[in-house]
Design an enzyme around this catalytic site. Structure first.
Site, PDB file in Angstrom:
ATOM      1  N   TYR A 138      -0.476  -9.184   2.792  1.00  0.00           N
ATOM      2  CA  TYR A 138      -0.288 -10.630   2.571  1.00  0.00           C
ATOM      3  C   TYR A 138      -1.493 -11.442   3.028  1.00  0.00           C
ATOM      4  O   TYR A 138      -1.668 -12.586   2.627  1.00  0.00           O
ATOM      5  CB  TYR A 138       0.964 -11.143   3.296  1.00  0.00           C
ATOM      6  CG  TYR A 138       2.269 -10.594   2.754  1.00  0.00           C
ATOM      7  CD1 TYR A 138       2.314  -9.830   1.598  1.00  0.00           C
ATOM      8  CD2 TYR A 138       3.463 -10.853   3.401  1.00  0.00           C
ATOM      9  CE1 TYR A 138       3.505  -9.325   1.116  1.00  0.00           C
ATOM     10  CE2 TYR A 138       4.665 -10.356   2.913  1.00  0.00           C
ATOM     11  CZ  TYR A 138       4.678  -9.589   1.776  1.00  0.00           C
ATOM     12  OH  TYR A 138       5.873  -9.091   1.306  1.00  0.00           O
ATOM     13  N   LYS A 189       4.119   4.454   4.803  1.00  0.00           N
ATOM     14  CA  LYS A 189       3.975   5.212   3.550  1.00  0.00           C
ATOM     15  C   LYS A 189       2.787   6.135   3.751  1.00  0.00           C
ATOM     16  O   LYS A 189       1.785   6.083   3.028  1.00  0.00           O
ATOM     17  CB  LYS A 189       3.784   4.201   2.399  1.00  0.00           C
ATOM     18  CG  LYS A 189       3.825   4.793   1.019  1.00  0.00           C
ATOM     19  CD  LYS A 189       5.211   5.181   0.555  1.00  0.00           C
ATOM     20  CE  LYS A 189       5.137   5.818  -0.828  1.00  0.00           C
ATOM     21  NZ  LYS A 189       6.371   6.488  -1.217  1.00  0.00           N
ATOM     22  N   ASP A 221      10.234   4.306   1.247  1.00  0.00           N
ATOM     23  CA  ASP A 221      11.195   4.502   0.140  1.00  0.00           C
ATOM     24  C   ASP A 221      12.464   5.164   0.661  1.00  0.00           C
ATOM     25  O   ASP A 221      13.580   4.775   0.297  1.00  0.00           O
ATOM     26  CB  ASP A 221      10.566   5.296  -1.015  1.00  0.00           C
ATOM     27  CG  ASP A 221       9.708   6.463  -0.557  1.00  0.00           C
ATOM     28  OD1 ASP A 221       9.394   6.550   0.645  1.00  0.00           O
ATOM     29  OD2 ASP A 221       9.346   7.312  -1.399  1.00  0.00           O
ATOM     30  N   ASP A 245       9.291  -7.266   5.193  1.00  0.00           N
ATOM     31  CA  ASP A 245       9.808  -8.375   4.386  1.00  0.00           C
ATOM     32  C   ASP A 245      10.979  -7.884   3.537  1.00  0.00           C
ATOM     33  O   ASP A 245      12.064  -8.483   3.510  1.00  0.00           O
ATOM     34  CB  ASP A 245       8.649  -8.866   3.487  1.00  0.00           C
ATOM     35  CG  ASP A 245       8.976 -10.146   2.745  1.00  0.00           C
ATOM     36  OD1 ASP A 245      10.079 -10.698   2.946  1.00  0.00           O
ATOM     37  OD2 ASP A 245       8.119 -10.592   1.948  1.00  0.00           O
ATOM     38  N   ASP A 249      15.402  -8.147   4.560  1.00  0.00           N
ATOM     39  CA  ASP A 249      16.375  -8.801   3.664  1.00  0.00           C
ATOM     40  C   ASP A 249      17.463  -7.822   3.251  1.00  0.00           C
ATOM     41  O   ASP A 249      18.637  -8.175   3.176  1.00  0.00           O
ATOM     42  CB  ASP A 249      15.683  -9.355   2.413  1.00  0.00           C
ATOM     43  CG  ASP A 249      15.275 -10.804   2.595  1.00  0.00           C
ATOM     44  OD1 ASP A 249      15.152 -11.230   3.763  1.00  0.00           O
ATOM     45  OD2 ASP A 249      15.072 -11.508   1.585  1.00  0.00           O
TER      46      ASP A 249
END
Ligand code: NAD
Length: 354
Positions: A138, A189, A221, A245, A249
């Site tokens: 980001y 990852k 994942d 992020d 959620d």
């Protein structure tokens, strides 16, 4: 313990009002706190023409912790971007150097019907996502748009973490695990990304300082899958900005009720900004129907994470559990057979349960 209180807009003043009732009740029992309020978000714009007015920022800097309601509303949607209430939140996080976002997802047994998952999968769920907030793809440079050699348009971003950035968020993850079930799962990852390889090395190195905490690593994942398959296997999850992020959620929705979930954003000295995860809910503002529990639980997080006052934090959390067990429900979590109450009455019930 000086607390800056930034109620904000919409339901902000109503829900923060209830958290203040709870903190003042504890103060009468001996909790040493000093509360000072200041305008923020749309209210900051109305008072000073700026969503984060200078006096508000000054107060937030000198305070030990900041308790926020929520900001924003249709009235302010016409303002230029820099004056929008949400910019106040982004700026205060940046100004205070808040790089660690802590989001617990707790499912109270009484609210198990609010989740979209089967009761046996989520009942008793109590996990926390620790998300890095100021680095990663980001913010990494270079980023932008260009035309490639074939003249095609391309967009590109850079995933980037420095060792100190990983180290400090890992520390927060281990410390959170120490205060909870002493299990930390670091999500990356590593099979594909260089950033994740460094992430895993550094987290494993920090782990040597915390022999009491059991560390596991998981690919993002798989973590996304495990969160809905067997979410109770997690205690604390630590991860980077983008993975966090998405996973935070996903985790919050396991509980089904946005009005119940608190959050903390911390700096390196555990100074923090505490706020519910929901927004200012203009659709229900001023009607005494909003659920104040996420904000009340945010104040409990503040006592635990910034002030190291576990006993007082526990009293608030215990009182929230008790009012739910007694059947008190605001409209958002109301079910037949329970007792529907307004924002103020829910605050009073928590104070009574303390
Ligand atoms: P929202 O979270 O405010 O509301 C989503 C839905 O959940 C609405 O139906 C609302 O009534 C309900 N809801 C939210 N909190 C509740 C509570 N405590 N009790 C009962 N019901 C509750 O999200 P939105 O509608 O997308 O955004 C409204 C405004 O809030 C916008 O201006 C947005 O930019 C702002 N916002 C602010 C923050 C923040 O201050 N950190 C976060 C998200 C959104």
């Amino acid at each position: 313990m000086k607390i800056a209180v930034l109620a904000g807009d919409g339901i902000g003043p109503e829900i923060v009002g209830q958290a203040l009732k709870v903190l003042k009740a504890l103060a009468r029992d001996g909790l040493k706190i000093e509360l000072e309020e200041a305008p923020f978000g749309g209210a900051g714009f109305d008072a000073h023409g700026d969503p984060l007015p200078e006096p508000t920022l000054k107060l937030a800097r000198v305070a030990d912790a900041v308790l926020c309601g929520a900001v924003g509303g249709p009235k302010y949607d016409v303002l230029p971007r820099a004056k929008r209430p949400e910019q106040g939140i982004l700026r205060i996080r940046k100004e205070l150097g808040l790089f660690a976002n802590l989001r617990p997802a707790v499912l109270y047994p009484e609210l198990v019907g609010a989740s979209t998952l089967k009761p046996e999968v989520v009942s008793g769920l109590d996990l926390m996502i620790v998300r890095e907030l100021t680095g990663d793809i980001y913010f990494g440079e270079p980023r932008g748009r260009r035309n490639n050699a074939r003249g095609e348009r391309e967009g590109f971003d850079t995933m980037l973490y420095s060792e100190p950035e990983i180290r400090r968020i890992a520390e927060i993850g281990f410390q959170a695990a120490l205060k909870r079930g002493k299990k930390l799962c670091s999500v990356d990852k590593e099979n594909v990304l260089e950033t994740s390889r460094l992430w895993r090395e550094v987290v494993s190195d920090v782990a040597k300082k915390y022999p009491q905490v059991t560390l596991a690593h998981m690919y993002v994942d798989n973590a996304a899958m495990q969160l809905v398959r067997k979410p109770k296997q997690f205690d604390v999850v630590v991860t980077g900005n983008m993975f966090g992020d998405i996973l935070s959620d996903e985790a919050s929705m396991l509980t089904g009720s946005i009005g119940m979930l608190p959050s903390a954003s911390l700096d390196a000295q555990a100074k923090g900004l505490y706020e519910p995860i929901h927004g200012s809910a203009p659709d229900i503002a001023g009607r005494n129907v909003a659920n104040p529990l996420a904000t009340i639980l945010s104040s409990a997080m503040m006592l635990r994470y910034t002030f190291n006052q576990d006993e007082w934090a526990y009293r608030i959390e215990r009182a929230v559990k008790d009012v739910l067990a007694q059947g008190y429900r605001t409209a958002d979590i109301h079910e037949p057979g329970t007792r529907k109450v307004g924002t103020k009455e829910m605050g009073d019930a928590v104070v009574a349960a303390l």
